[in-house]
Scaffold this active site. Structure first.
Site, PDB file in Angstrom:
ATOM      1  CG  ASP A  48      -3.376  -9.395   7.485  1.00 58.02           C
ATOM      2  OD1 ASP A  48      -3.088 -10.354   8.417  1.00 58.02           O
ATOM      3  OD2 ASP A  48      -3.390  -8.235   8.109  1.00 58.02           O
ATOM      4  CE1 TYR A  53      -5.454  -3.723  11.101  1.00 58.47           C
ATOM      5  CE2 TYR A  53      -5.641  -5.141   9.232  1.00 58.47           C
ATOM      6  CZ  TYR A  53      -5.040  -4.691  10.240  1.00 58.47           C
ATOM      7  OH  TYR A  53      -3.657  -5.096  10.441  1.00 58.47           O
ATOM      8  CE  LYS A  78      -3.639  -9.057  11.779  1.00 65.20           C
ATOM      9  NZ  LYS A  78      -4.008  -8.112  10.627  1.00 65.20           N
ATOM     10  CG  HIS A 111      -4.329  -6.600  16.077  1.00 61.93           C
ATOM     11  ND1 HIS A 111      -5.529  -6.567  15.530  1.00 61.93           N
ATOM     12  CD2 HIS A 111      -3.445  -6.324  15.724  1.00 61.93           C
ATOM     13  CE1 HIS A 111      -4.979  -5.551  14.404  1.00 61.93           C
ATOM     14  NE2 HIS A 111      -3.659  -5.410  14.519  1.00 61.93           N
ATOM     15  CB  SER A 140      -0.332 -10.079  15.368  1.00 61.42           C
ATOM     16  OG  SER A 140      -0.043  -8.886  15.021  1.00 61.42           O
ATOM     17  CG  ASN A 141       1.891  -6.395  16.976  1.00 65.66           C
ATOM     18  OD1 ASN A 141       2.877  -5.841  15.887  1.00 65.66           O
ATOM     19  ND2 ASN A 141       0.896  -6.379  16.484  1.00 65.66           N
ATOM     20  CD  GLN A 162      -0.140  -9.594  10.454  1.00 65.29           C
ATOM     21  OE1 GLN A 162      -0.823  -8.600  10.678  1.00 65.29           O
ATOM     22  NE2 GLN A 162      -0.869 -10.567   9.727  1.00 65.29           N
ATOM     23  CB  SER A 189       4.525  -1.730   8.050  1.00 64.38           C
ATOM     24  OG  SER A 189       3.544  -1.119   8.470  1.00 64.38           O
ATOM     25  N   PRO A 190       5.528  -4.133   5.194  1.00 66.86           N
ATOM     26  CG  PRO A 190       5.059  -5.678   3.769  1.00 66.86           C
ATOM     27  CD  PRO A 190       4.526  -4.823   4.722  1.00 66.86           C
TER      28      PRO A 190
HETATM   29  N1  LIG Z   1      -0.541  -6.906  12.974  1.00 71.33           N
HETATM   30  C1  LIG Z   1      -0.466  -5.582  13.198  1.00 71.33           C
HETATM   31  O1  LIG Z   1      -0.333  -4.959  14.089  1.00 71.33           O
HETATM   32  C2  LIG Z   1      -0.464  -4.735  11.693  1.00 71.33           C
HETATM   33  C3  LIG Z   1      -0.184  -3.242  12.253  1.00 71.33           C
HETATM   34  C4  LIG Z   1       0.144  -2.695  10.786  1.00 71.33           C
HETATM   35  C5  LIG Z   1      -0.189  -3.424   9.393  1.00 71.33           C
HETATM   36  N2  LIG Z   1      -0.666  -4.504   9.348  1.00 71.33           N
HETATM   37  C6  LIG Z   1      -0.931  -5.417   8.110  1.00 71.33           C
HETATM   38  O2  LIG Z   1       0.008  -5.095   7.254  1.00 71.33           O
HETATM   39  C7  LIG Z   1      -0.292  -4.652   6.157  1.00 71.33           C
HETATM   40  C8  LIG Z   1       0.416  -3.956   5.364  1.00 71.33           C
HETATM   41  O3  LIG Z   1       1.225  -2.704   5.978  1.00 71.33           O
HETATM   42  P1  LIG Z   1       0.887  -1.143   5.938  1.00 71.33           P
HETATM   43  O4  LIG Z   1      -0.081  -0.952   5.041  1.00 71.33           O
HETATM   44  O5  LIG Z   1       1.182  -0.404   7.055  1.00 71.33           O
HETATM   45  O6  LIG Z   1       2.480  -1.112   4.973  1.00 71.33           O
HETATM   46  P2  LIG Z   1       3.069  -1.391   3.793  1.00 71.33           P
HETATM   47  O7  LIG Z   1       2.421  -2.568   3.113  1.00 71.33           O
HETATM   48  O8  LIG Z   1       4.512  -1.700   4.008  1.00 71.33           O
HETATM   49  O9  LIG Z   1       3.125  -0.291   2.940  1.00 71.33           O
HETATM   50  C9  LIG Z   1       2.025   0.289   2.115  1.00 71.33           C
HETATM   51  C10 LIG Z   1       2.383   1.592   1.528  1.00 71.33           C
HETATM   52  O10 LIG Z   1       3.417   1.435   0.534  1.00 71.33           O
HETATM   53  C11 LIG Z   1       2.758   1.697  -0.898  1.00 71.33           C
HETATM   54  N3  LIG Z   1       3.057   0.803  -1.674  1.00 71.33           N
HETATM   55  C12 LIG Z   1       2.585  -0.523  -1.948  1.00 71.33           C
HETATM   56  N4  LIG Z   1       3.092  -1.127  -2.714  1.00 71.33           N
HETATM   57  C13 LIG Z   1       4.331  -0.493  -3.237  1.00 71.33           C
HETATM   58  C14 LIG Z   1       5.419  -0.693  -4.009  1.00 71.33           C
HETATM   59  N5  LIG Z   1       5.364  -1.826  -4.836  1.00 71.33           N
HETATM   60  N6  LIG Z   1       6.200   0.301  -4.329  1.00 71.33           N
HETATM   61  C15 LIG Z   1       6.240   1.288  -3.625  1.00 71.33           C
HETATM   62  N7  LIG Z   1       5.166   1.713  -2.691  1.00 71.33           N
HETATM   63  C16 LIG Z   1       4.404   0.828  -2.665  1.00 71.33           C
HETATM   64  C17 LIG Z   1       1.306   1.979  -0.527  1.00 71.33           C
HETATM   65  O11 LIG Z   1       0.799   3.054  -1.391  1.00 71.33           O
HETATM   66  P3  LIG Z   1      -0.207   2.539  -2.719  1.00 71.33           P
HETATM   67  O12 LIG Z   1      -1.413   2.129  -2.053  1.00 71.33           O
HETATM   68  O13 LIG Z   1      -0.205   3.745  -3.451  1.00 71.33           O
HETATM   69  O14 LIG Z   1       0.444   1.443  -3.437  1.00 71.33           O
HETATM   70  C18 LIG Z   1       0.961   2.362   1.086  1.00 71.33           C
HETATM   71  O15 LIG Z   1       1.277   3.655   1.049  1.00 71.33           O
HETATM   72  C19 LIG Z   1      -1.788  -3.749   6.389  1.00 71.33           C
HETATM   73  O16 LIG Z   1      -2.431  -3.617   5.462  1.00 71.33           O
HETATM   74  C20 LIG Z   1      -2.245  -4.855   7.513  1.00 71.33           C
HETATM   75  O17 LIG Z   1      -2.713  -5.764   6.895  1.00 71.33           O
HETATM   76  C21 LIG Z   1      -0.604  -5.177  10.541  1.00 71.33           C
END
Ligand SMILES: NC(=O)c1ccc[n+]([C@@H]2O[C@H](COP(=O)([O-])OP(=O)(O)OC[C@H]3O[C@@H](n4cnc5c(N)ncnc54)[C@H](OP(=O)(O)O)[C@@H]3O)[C@@H](O)[C@H]2O)c1
Length: 292
Positions: A48, A53, A78, A111, A140-141, A162, A189-190
């Protein structure tokens, strides 16, 4: 890890690799490429990204260096708010493809909802779909009212939305609405937000006792419990990680099953707490932040 079928018949791996802010937001270099290559080596085939980004080049380079066929991947990108509109969406797609070194994307998303621009943006996306450049179309959103607005004009209906979704923001009414319209729900941000946010680890759902107790019971990590809570309910997840341990763990979700009571206990953690942008007004701020 299993695939699920989108309403247009295409198949998507239920766990994808999120790439926002690997290193820093907008970082696009060897570190980002190597992190994505680690994810590919671990088995991720769904990646993704987004024009905003600023790392589509690294995604493309990682795929080119992986020695796997392009067709083995499911790539999402996006169109950003500053790119929305009819002609500008074609330009946005051209630029994304050039950076990705690809001639199509598997899934193209709006997006953020920007209601004034939704119609021309979607009409351009429908043309890109007809030309085979965007194999599936999604959102998305998008809130319920944004989806309703889109359904009034869309000839091709979106198959995916998304949204920010984690145990503190379960979005049940929106999830149910999407499901009723045949729109697959994907959780951004799961795990409760990444390094781009200033949310402390102790304030994220991974710190919750109820989730830690389940992790102990099944001998997995708290992150795996949260991702399994999504997967068991048919949602797509796109966790981002830079650590080899987490990259591998986030794909290793097969050996345990949460009970209905456990799924409900995680649902009950909901606080309607949004860590990221608010779709009610995000587009206004996003217009001040161009694609890098
Ligand atoms: N459409 C939108 O508007 C939108 C907005 C935001 C994000 N996104 C997408 O969603 C993706 C994920 O969101 P995100 O990066 O904000 O949040 P996330 O995936 O929920 O969390 C990432 C954080 O969690 C840590 N982590 C990963 N795996 C883990 C585990 N198994 N146990 C504990 N901690 C863990 C990572 O650290 P480490 O690197 O140290 O593992 C990082 O700090 C983004 O990369 C992007 O592709 C989309």
């Amino acid at each position: 890890m299993q695939n699920i079928q989108l309403r247009d018949g295409r198949s998507i791996p239920q766990v994808g690799f999120g790439t926002a802010a690997i290193g820093e937001m907008h970082q696009d270099d060897g570190y980002v490429k190597d992190t994505i290559l680690k994810a590919i080596d671990a088995g991720y085939r769904h990646i993704d990204t987004a024009s905003f980004y600023g790392n589509e080049r690294s995604v493309g380079q990682a795929i080119a260096e992986s020695r796997l066929q392009r067709e083995q991947f499911f790539i999402t990108t996006k169109v950003w708010d500053t790119q929305q509109g009819y002609q500008s969406t074609f330009k946005a797609m051209d630029e994304s493809l050039e950076r990705l070194q690809m001639d199509y994307v598997d899934l193209y998303l709006v997006h953020w909802p920007y209601p004034e621009k939704t119609r021309p943006t979607w009409q351009a996306m429908e043309k890109l779909h007809a030309e085979g450049i965007a194999k599936s179309l999604g959102l998305s959103n998008f809130r319920k009212q944004d989806i309703q607005q889109l359904f009034e004009i869309a000839e091709i209906k979106p198959v995916y939305n998304q949204i920010e979704l984690h145990p503190y923001l379960t979005q049940k009414p929106l999830v149910e609405y999407c499901e009723s319209k045949g729109i697959a729900v994907s959780c951004w941000s799961p795990l409760g937000s990444g390094s781009w946010s200033d949310v402390k680890a102790e304030d994220k759902p991974v710190a919750e006792k109820v989730i830690n107790d389940m992790a102990e019971k099944y001998e997995v990590s708290t992150g795996q419990i949260i991702l399994k809570w999504d997967i068991q309910q048919g949602r797509i997840v796109i966790p981002k990680s830079e650590s080899e341990k987490h990259i591998a763990a986030n794909l290793a979700l097969d050996g345990f099953t949460l009970t209905d009571d456990e799924l409900n206990a995680i649902d009950a953690l909901n606080k309607d707490l949004c860590f990221g942008g608010d779709p009610d007004n995000a587009w206004q701020e996003n217009l001040e932040r161009p694609v890098p």
